[in-house]
Write a protein that holds these residues in place. Sequence first.
Motif, PDB file in Angstrom:
ATOM      1  N   ALA A 134      -3.993   1.629  -5.509  1.00  0.00           N
ATOM      2  CA  ALA A 134      -3.071   0.804  -6.311  1.00  0.00           C
ATOM      3  C   ALA A 134      -2.348  -0.200  -5.420  1.00  0.00           C
ATOM      4  O   ALA A 134      -1.153  -0.450  -5.561  1.00  0.00           O
ATOM      5  CB  ALA A 134      -2.075   1.674  -7.080  1.00  0.00           C
ATOM      6  N   GLY A 188     -10.426   1.034  -6.105  1.00  0.00           N
ATOM      7  CA  GLY A 188     -11.146   1.768  -7.140  1.00  0.00           C
ATOM      8  C   GLY A 188     -12.435   1.052  -7.504  1.00  0.00           C
ATOM      9  O   GLY A 188     -13.485   1.679  -7.668  1.00  0.00           O
ATOM     10  N   ASP A 198     -13.358  -6.508 -10.951  1.00  0.00           N
ATOM     11  CA  ASP A 198     -13.528  -6.648  -9.499  1.00  0.00           C
ATOM     12  C   ASP A 198     -14.788  -5.959  -8.978  1.00  0.00           C
ATOM     13  O   ASP A 198     -15.139  -6.116  -7.806  1.00  0.00           O
ATOM     14  CB  ASP A 198     -12.325  -6.044  -8.760  1.00  0.00           C
ATOM     15  CG  ASP A 198     -11.044  -6.844  -8.984  1.00  0.00           C
ATOM     16  OD1 ASP A 198     -11.124  -7.989  -9.470  1.00  0.00           O
ATOM     17  OD2 ASP A 198      -9.960  -6.316  -8.655  1.00  0.00           O
ATOM     18  N   THR A 233      -1.834  -2.605 -11.880  1.00  0.00           N
ATOM     19  CA  THR A 233      -2.300  -3.968 -12.179  1.00  0.00           C
ATOM     20  C   THR A 233      -1.905  -4.410 -13.607  1.00  0.00           C
ATOM     21  O   THR A 233      -1.373  -5.519 -13.769  1.00  0.00           O
ATOM     22  CB  THR A 233      -3.828  -4.069 -11.956  1.00  0.00           C
ATOM     23  OG1 THR A 233      -4.107  -3.647 -10.618  1.00  0.00           O
ATOM     24  CG2 THR A 233      -4.344  -5.474 -12.161  1.00  0.00           C
TER      25      THR A 233
HETATM   26  P1  ATP Z   1      -7.065  -4.124  -8.210  1.00  0.00           P
HETATM   27  O1  ATP Z   1      -6.781  -4.832  -6.932  1.00  0.00           O
HETATM   28  O2  ATP Z   1      -8.537  -4.118  -8.586  1.00  0.00           O
HETATM   29  O3  ATP Z   1      -6.196  -4.491  -9.343  1.00  0.00           O
HETATM   30  P2  ATP Z   1      -5.789  -1.845  -7.021  1.00  0.00           P
HETATM   31  O4  ATP Z   1      -6.326  -1.956  -5.627  1.00  0.00           O
HETATM   32  O5  ATP Z   1      -4.397  -2.330  -7.257  1.00  0.00           O
HETATM   33  O6  ATP Z   1      -6.778  -2.553  -7.999  1.00  0.00           O
HETATM   34  P3  ATP Z   1      -6.931   0.749  -7.212  1.00  0.00           P
HETATM   35  O7  ATP Z   1      -6.779   1.319  -5.840  1.00  0.00           O
HETATM   36  O8  ATP Z   1      -8.264   0.247  -7.581  1.00  0.00           O
HETATM   37  O9  ATP Z   1      -5.834  -0.359  -7.483  1.00  0.00           O
HETATM   38  O10 ATP Z   1      -6.469   1.909  -8.227  1.00  0.00           O
HETATM   39  C1  ATP Z   1      -5.821   1.702  -9.428  1.00  0.00           C
HETATM   40  C2  ATP Z   1      -5.711   3.059 -10.142  1.00  0.00           C
HETATM   41  O11 ATP Z   1      -7.016   3.480 -10.530  1.00  0.00           O
HETATM   42  C3  ATP Z   1      -5.159   4.181  -9.259  1.00  0.00           C
HETATM   43  O12 ATP Z   1      -3.790   4.329  -9.412  1.00  0.00           O
HETATM   44  C4  ATP Z   1      -5.931   5.403  -9.704  1.00  0.00           C
HETATM   45  O13 ATP Z   1      -5.163   6.171 -10.606  1.00  0.00           O
HETATM   46  C5  ATP Z   1      -7.140   4.894 -10.462  1.00  0.00           C
HETATM   47  N1  ATP Z   1      -8.439   5.223  -9.830  1.00  0.00           N
HETATM   48  C6  ATP Z   1      -9.510   5.672 -10.462  1.00  0.00           C
HETATM   49  N2  ATP Z   1     -10.540   5.846  -9.614  1.00  0.00           N
HETATM   50  C7  ATP Z   1     -10.119   5.490  -8.415  1.00  0.00           C
HETATM   51  C8  ATP Z   1     -10.741   5.446  -7.147  1.00  0.00           C
HETATM   52  N3  ATP Z   1     -12.007   5.820  -6.941  1.00  0.00           N
HETATM   53  N4  ATP Z   1      -9.997   4.984  -6.114  1.00  0.00           N
HETATM   54  C9  ATP Z   1      -8.725   4.585  -6.327  1.00  0.00           C
HETATM   55  N5  ATP Z   1      -8.090   4.636  -7.500  1.00  0.00           N
HETATM   56  C10 ATP Z   1      -8.774   5.076  -8.550  1.00  0.00           C
END
Ligand code: ATP
Length: 300
Positions: free
Chosen positions: A98, A104, A138, A179
Amino acid sequence: MSSVTVRVPAKVNVQLSVGPLRDDGYHDLVNVFHAVSIFDEVVASESETIGVSVTGEWADRVPVDDSNLAVRAARALAKHAGRTYGVDLVIRKAIPVAGGMAGGSADAAGALLACNELWGLGLPREDLMEIGADLGSDVPFALMGGTAVGTGRGERLAPLTTRGAFHWAFAIADGGLSTPTVYAECDRLRAATSSKIPWPEVDPDLMEALRTGDPHGLALHLANDLQPAALALRPSLATTLAAGRAAGALAALVSGSGPTCAFLAADAAHATRLAQALAQTEGTYTAIPTSGPAPGATLL
Ligand code: ATP
């Protein structure tokens, strides 16, 4: 084949222009993605059923049920193939969760490539990108890597040839930002002003800086329309951005929906110095020097 390992990069958006809210709840975007050398690894091993476990620093923040994006990706691929496949997925997490670095989505992309190999499906990367687009806007970029211009919801991608490497320091914040919440805050802030939201356009000067490998030119044109919303939700990010500028960063911006902040450096040594300075800033959990463009999801 009993086990496959895929390495997949994080991203920063060097331009993220958000158009007006559409009737379907999405926004038209100009999203210039740049993959950086912070990698998750996805290991896929033979199994009767589909399951996942997560190791590494951020493991406790990642769901290990059917909502995990890597599991969803494996299920989507099995459905596409029209078969009941199983896989045991292990995610070695290095991309902050996140954090606005699409961790993710990276894992979903990693799972698609790994399962395609493990199950012997032989699908071309373009097909995996199409399946990935349904999982998250993404995901196709995590398969493509490098630098690319995304339009539509960000899922229509055109690769961009760039020269040399760009060096960065990333400040990883304590805790994440959701997000959808950041987009909602962006809409709320915009609704409170009377100014018309412009249609998002690719910045030609930014393109030129990327093409010619010019970090000083890039510094002048980095742009993120989600930054005001991320700052409103997490005011301490203003301190982080100011700390990086004071430490000599060529430019500072929130990465995607945040709260990770990205700092552009002149070279690798500069990025390391910036990361050292940022690690001392309050509210920063850790700071990482890195570079881009990094390759997309790769079989090891
Ligand atoms: P983006 O930049 O694409 O908006 P992000 O980097 O802010 O995403 P992610 O790390 O992708 O955020 O994770 C967002 C949410 O998705 C997390 O809080 C988690 O609950 C959920 N999630 C589901 N699968 C995964 C995974 N494999 N890795 C990380 N988070 C995951």
